[in-house]
Scaffold this active site. Structure first.
Site, PDB file in Angstrom:
ATOM      1  N   TYR A   1       6.211 -16.563   7.950  1.00 35.42           N
ATOM      2  CA  TYR A   1       6.969 -15.607   7.142  1.00 35.42           C
ATOM      3  C   TYR A   1       8.375 -16.141   6.863  1.00 35.42           C
ATOM      4  CZ  TYR A   1       9.507 -11.291   6.010  1.00 35.42           C
ATOM      5  OH  TYR A   1      10.295 -10.346   5.396  1.00 35.42           O
TER       6      TYR A   1
ATOM      7  N   GLY B   1       8.408   1.305   1.919  1.00 36.03           N
ATOM      8  CA  GLY B   1       9.527   0.539   2.439  1.00 36.03           C
ATOM      9  C   GLY B   1      10.701   0.384   1.496  1.00 36.03           C
TER      10      GLY B   1
ATOM     11  N   GLY C   1       6.838  -4.256  -5.605  1.00 33.90           N
ATOM     12  CA  GLY C   1       6.532  -3.819  -4.239  1.00 33.90           C
ATOM     13  C   GLY C   1       7.079  -2.460  -3.889  1.00 33.90           C
ATOM     14  N   CYS C   2       6.771  -1.453  -4.729  1.00 36.68           N
ATOM     15  CA  CYS C   2       7.364  -0.116  -4.544  1.00 36.68           C
ATOM     16  C   CYS C   2       6.448   0.885  -3.850  1.00 36.68           C
ATOM     17  CB  CYS C   2       7.787   0.463  -5.900  1.00 36.68           C
ATOM     18  SG  CYS C   2       9.189  -0.386  -6.635  1.00 36.68           S
ATOM     19  N   SER C   3       5.351   0.442  -3.292  1.00 37.64           N
ATOM     20  CA  SER C   3       4.426   1.397  -2.675  1.00 37.64           C
ATOM     21  C   SER C   3       4.954   1.944  -1.354  1.00 37.64           C
ATOM     22  CB  SER C   3       3.056   0.746  -2.459  1.00 37.64           C
ATOM     23  OG  SER C   3       3.165  -0.356  -1.566  1.00 37.64           O
TER      24      SER C   3
ATOM     25  N   LEU D   1      13.521  -3.309 -13.002  1.00 40.69           N
ATOM     26  CA  LEU D   1      12.112  -3.465 -12.646  1.00 40.69           C
ATOM     27  C   LEU D   1      12.062  -3.915 -11.194  1.00 40.69           C
ATOM     28  CD1 LEU D   1       9.377  -5.241 -14.791  1.00 40.69           C
ATOM     29  CD2 LEU D   1       9.408  -5.394 -12.294  1.00 40.69           C
ATOM     30  N   ILE D   2      11.364  -3.155 -10.370  1.00 40.90           N
ATOM     31  CA  ILE D   2      11.305  -3.423  -8.930  1.00 40.90           C
ATOM     32  C   ILE D   2       9.862  -3.688  -8.534  1.00 40.90           C
ATOM     33  CG2 ILE D   2      11.899  -2.556  -6.630  1.00 40.90           C
ATOM     34  CD1 ILE D   2      13.685  -0.448  -8.138  1.00 40.90           C
TER      35      ILE D   2
ATOM     36  N   GLY E   1      11.167  -1.266  -1.314  1.00 39.08           N
ATOM     37  CA  GLY E   1      10.944  -1.097  -2.749  1.00 39.08           C
ATOM     38  C   GLY E   1      10.917   0.352  -3.161  1.00 39.08           C
TER      39      GLY E   1
END
Length: 251
Positions: free
Chosen positions: A140, A12, A8-10, A5-6, A14
């Protein structure tokens, strides 16, 4: 067949990591706030599900749909460039909600199933800024450095349950949409007094030297997941590897 399960895959790291694990024959659950299946290969081993790591109800709904998993890759994050002096506290809290508390919430949510099976792995994606802090990314860096310490401690806590925790530290890669994903929250964060200094920093960022590619990070996450040693930290990208060497020599 194992399941990863990953978050932030939209885009970059991910997105590339989801593609990479699919190519290796894994079941992949790719999550994003606004699911898009068209950006990933068509595969019977892929599910694209909605997730906002800052909302507990979204995490609960996701895990009800996902079923058991073998590996969690905590990749979701928000970038931020700006002078700390000009950064509103609301923005600072927003960064920590996603980068730090969201990562912690996802980890906490999957631990019961890992502990009961006495098996599982968590990979936390941070940043090479935790190895060599840079200017104009203080907030950050702080949000990611917190995860470094959290992960190092958690490895000891979860060892009795045969649960592994790893860190992947990407270097600087302008193709990851860091600034774009920062959105409107970065507007006005470089006051006039900081302009000359900021321009010199940005000029250094744009130098085409040993930048981290999305594939570097995906391959490093894969290596971390398959690592059977006690190694915790995995720098990703040539620049991150060099920073890690310099950091270790300075200790």
């Amino acid at each position: 067949m194992k399941t990863v399960l990953i978050t932030g895959c939209s885009s970059g790291y991910g997105l590339e990591t989801a593609r990479y694990f699919l190519s290796q024959g894994w079941q992949v659950i790719a999550t994003m706030r606004n699911p898009r299946e068209d950006i990933l290969p068509i595969s019977p081993h892929l599910r694209v599900l909605p997730l906002d790591v800052t909302k507990p109800e979204s995490i609960v709904a996701l895990l009800e749909q996902s079923g058991p998993i073998d590996v969690l890759v905590n990749n979701a994050g928000i970038g931020l460039f700006g002078a700390f002096e000009a950064t509103p506290m609301d923005t600072i809290r927003e960064i920590f909600e996603t980068n730090t508390f969201g990562m912690m919430a996802m980890t906490q949510a999957v631990l019961p199933q890992f502990r009961e099976r006495r098996a599982g792995m968590i990979v936390n994606v941070t940043s090479s800024t935790t190895l060599a802090p840079m200017p104009l990314v203080a907030v950050y860096t702080a949000s990611k450095t917190a995860i470094q310490g959290f992960t190092a401690s958690l490895t000891h806590e979860l060892e009795p349950f045969n649960i592994d925790v790893k860190l992947v530290e990407p270097g600087y890669g302008p193709t990851t949409r860091f600034a774009e994903n920062g959105g409107e929250r970065m507007a006005g964060l470089i006051p006039a007094a900081y302009t000359d200094f900021a321009n010199s920093v940005f000029a250094r960022f744009m130098q085409p030297t040993a930048l981290t590619k999305e594939s570097d990070v995906a391959e490093t996450i894969w290596r971390a997941v398959n690592d059977t040693s006690k190694q915790i930290s995995f720098p990703a990208g040539a620049d991150a590897v060099e920073l890690a060497k310099s950091y270790s020599m300075a200790l």
